[in-house]
Design a protein around this motif. Structure first.
Motif, PDB file in Angstrom:
ATOM      1  N   TRP A  65       0.761  -1.168   0.175  1.00  0.00           N
ATOM      2  CA  TRP A  65      -0.106  -0.078  -0.141  1.00  0.00           C
ATOM      3  C   TRP A  65       0.909   1.186   0.151  1.00  0.00           C
ATOM      4  CZ3 TRP A  65       1.677   2.642   4.171  1.00  0.00           C
ATOM      5  CH2 TRP A  65       1.932   2.051   5.304  1.00  0.00           C
ATOM      6  N   ASP A  89      -9.655  -0.972  -0.525  1.00  0.00           N
ATOM      7  CA  ASP A  89      -8.508  -0.653  -1.679  1.00  0.00           C
ATOM      8  C   ASP A  89      -8.376   0.740  -1.584  1.00  0.00           C
ATOM      9  OD1 ASP A  89      -8.494  -3.167  -3.145  1.00  0.00           O
ATOM     10  OD2 ASP A  89     -10.565  -2.639  -3.851  1.00  0.00           O
ATOM     11  N   VAL A  90      -9.252   1.831  -1.375  1.00  0.00           N
ATOM     12  CA  VAL A  90      -8.749   3.028  -1.103  1.00  0.00           C
ATOM     13  C   VAL A  90      -9.853   3.619  -0.274  1.00  0.00           C
ATOM     14  CG1 VAL A  90      -8.748   5.317  -2.361  1.00  0.00           C
ATOM     15  CG2 VAL A  90      -8.743   3.314  -3.638  1.00  0.00           C
ATOM     16  N   GLN A 146      -6.019  13.707  -2.698  1.00  0.00           N
ATOM     17  CA  GLN A 146      -5.161  12.549  -2.176  1.00  0.00           C
ATOM     18  C   GLN A 146      -4.613  12.854  -1.102  1.00  0.00           C
ATOM     19  OE1 GLN A 146      -3.446  14.879  -4.499  1.00  0.00           O
ATOM     20  NE2 GLN A 146      -2.066  14.972  -2.621  1.00  0.00           N
ATOM     21  N   MET A 149      -4.711   9.887   1.562  1.00  0.00           N
ATOM     22  CA  MET A 149      -5.470   8.767   0.882  1.00  0.00           C
ATOM     23  C   MET A 149      -4.539   7.625   0.906  1.00  0.00           C
ATOM     24  SD  MET A 149      -6.624   8.448  -3.048  1.00  0.00           S
ATOM     25  CE  MET A 149      -7.869   9.797  -2.829  1.00  0.00           C
ATOM     26  N   VAL A 151      -4.022   3.896  -0.773  1.00  0.00           N
ATOM     27  CA  VAL A 151      -4.374   3.282  -1.592  1.00  0.00           C
ATOM     28  C   VAL A 151      -3.501   1.913  -1.649  1.00  0.00           C
ATOM     29  CG1 VAL A 151      -4.284   3.335  -4.358  1.00  0.00           C
ATOM     30  CG2 VAL A 151      -4.693   5.413  -2.826  1.00  0.00           C
ATOM     31  N   VAL A 155      -4.542  -1.383  -7.036  1.00  0.00           N
ATOM     32  CA  VAL A 155      -4.944  -0.072  -7.725  1.00  0.00           C
ATOM     33  C   VAL A 155      -4.098   0.447  -8.263  1.00  0.00           C
ATOM     34  CG1 VAL A 155      -6.441   1.934  -7.053  1.00  0.00           C
ATOM     35  CG2 VAL A 155      -6.722  -0.277  -5.610  1.00  0.00           C
ATOM     36  N   CYS A 181      -8.223  10.648  -8.481  1.00  0.00           N
ATOM     37  CA  CYS A 181      -9.497  10.475  -7.979  1.00  0.00           C
ATOM     38  C   CYS A 181     -10.301  10.117  -9.085  1.00  0.00           C
ATOM     39  CB  CYS A 181     -10.133  11.497  -7.069  1.00  0.00           C
ATOM     40  SG  CYS A 181     -11.911  11.253  -6.484  1.00  0.00           S
ATOM     41  N   ILE A 184      -9.177   6.553 -10.386  1.00  0.00           N
ATOM     42  CA  ILE A 184      -9.481   5.309  -9.662  1.00  0.00           C
ATOM     43  C   ILE A 184     -10.944   4.936  -9.733  1.00  0.00           C
ATOM     44  CG2 ILE A 184      -9.884   4.745  -7.176  1.00  0.00           C
ATOM     45  CD1 ILE A 184      -7.373   6.463  -6.391  1.00  0.00           C
ATOM     46  N   TYR A 189     -13.135   1.187  -8.894  1.00  0.00           N
ATOM     47  CA  TYR A 189     -12.928   1.130  -7.360  1.00  0.00           C
ATOM     48  C   TYR A 189     -13.684   2.238  -6.871  1.00  0.00           C
ATOM     49  CZ  TYR A 189      -8.799  -1.737  -8.649  1.00  0.00           C
ATOM     50  OH  TYR A 189      -7.855  -2.925  -9.049  1.00  0.00           O
ATOM     51  N   VAL A 191     -14.010   4.963  -3.850  1.00  0.00           N
ATOM     52  CA  VAL A 191     -13.173   5.761  -2.933  1.00  0.00           C
ATOM     53  C   VAL A 191     -14.039   5.990  -1.553  1.00  0.00           C
ATOM     54  CG1 VAL A 191     -11.991   8.032  -2.588  1.00  0.00           C
ATOM     55  CG2 VAL A 191     -11.994   6.912  -4.725  1.00  0.00           C
TER      56      VAL A 191
END
Length: 264
Positions: A65, A89-90, A146, A149, A151, A155, A181, A184, A189, A191
């Motif tokens: 990550w 995932d995020v 971000q 963030m 991640v 991803v 963003c 993603i 995915y 957020v």
């Protein structure tokens, strides 16, 4: 950074995009104190090219990550482990904007998507929309930066280089965070926004005063000349023997008050 043995979570990489030096001691102290799984690497990418700083950090990452940080934020020492426990995932905290009226750094998508997924008249989120507990699945088409963030590597592998791209939404602006963003979400995915975490945002501000109901009260003046009047920041005077100004509530007072509300 404090390495935690037997945390139960895999190591990863903390990526800091900065200039030559951290801008705020609050950020440096947060990084010094944050707990992370043993083996986690800290990468501080320094140059005036913020977009490429993030790209270089992802390129040189290790582990499963990446946690993206900017040097104008501060955060709780347990925040990274909290995000890892979410096991998504995020996930990202809520960062306030630096200018009055200090709305969340989150934007609703355009009312008419047929005119493009980015438009200048999109509305910022209101704080009331984010005051419920738990995680919020950011609606597809909405935007968040971000900052803070976390991640997962899988991803980032799907996005590929360059992970961060500038000038994609408006040719004259960076907006690498908003484009990140968007990409993603475009890959399918979700957020996730942790509505219980505020990612403090630091900046140099001017302190001034303005008349409120005929009397001077403190006010903040932003870099864009915006002014926010703070009538509640004026302390109460205790008159008589031992006259003194009552101090304003601090973080501890706030937490005690909220705890009493929860019990009631």
């Amino acid at each position: 950074m404090i390495h935690l043995t037997d945390s139960g979570y895999p190591a990863g990489t903390i990526v800091v995009a900065a200039a030559t030096q951290p801008r705020f001691y609050e950020f440096q102290m947060s990084v010094n104190n944050v707990g992370a799984p043993a083996g986690t690497k800290l990468l501080i990418e320094r140059s005036c090219d913020i977009t490429q700083n993030f790209n270089n950090g992802v390129r040189d990452m290790t582990g499963s990550w990446v946690w993206f940080l900017g040097d104008d934020h501060s955060f709780d020492k347990n925040l990274l482990m909290r995000f890892l426990r979410h096991n998504v995932d995020v996930v990202v905290p809520i960062a306030p904007c630096k200018v009055a009226p200090f709305m969340p750094c989150m934007m609703h998508g355009p009312e008419d998507p047929s005119k493009g997924f980015w438009q200048e008249d999109m509305l910022l989120y209101d704080w009331d929309e984010l005051s419920a507990p738990g995680l919020l699945a950011l609606p597809k088409g909405d935007f968040i930066g971000q900052a803070g963030m976390l991640v997962k590597k899988r991803v980032l592998d799907r996005i590929g280089y360059p992970w961060f791209k500038c000038g994609q939404l408006d040719p004259g602006r960076l907006q690498e965070d908003m484009m990140f963003c968007h990409e993603i979400q475009s890959l399918g995915y979700t957020v996730w926004v942790d509505r219980e975490v505020i990612f403090d945002h630091h900046f140099t501000m001017g302190i001034t005063a303005r008349k409120h109901e005929g009397k001077w009260v403190p006010a903040l003046k932003g870099a864009d000349d915006s002014v926010m009047v703070l009538p509640d920041a004026k302390p109460r005077l205790n008159r008589g023997s031992g006259a003194h100004w009552h101090r304003l509530p601090d973080v501890g007072d706030y937490r005690k008050r909220e705890a009493l509300k929860a019990v009631a």
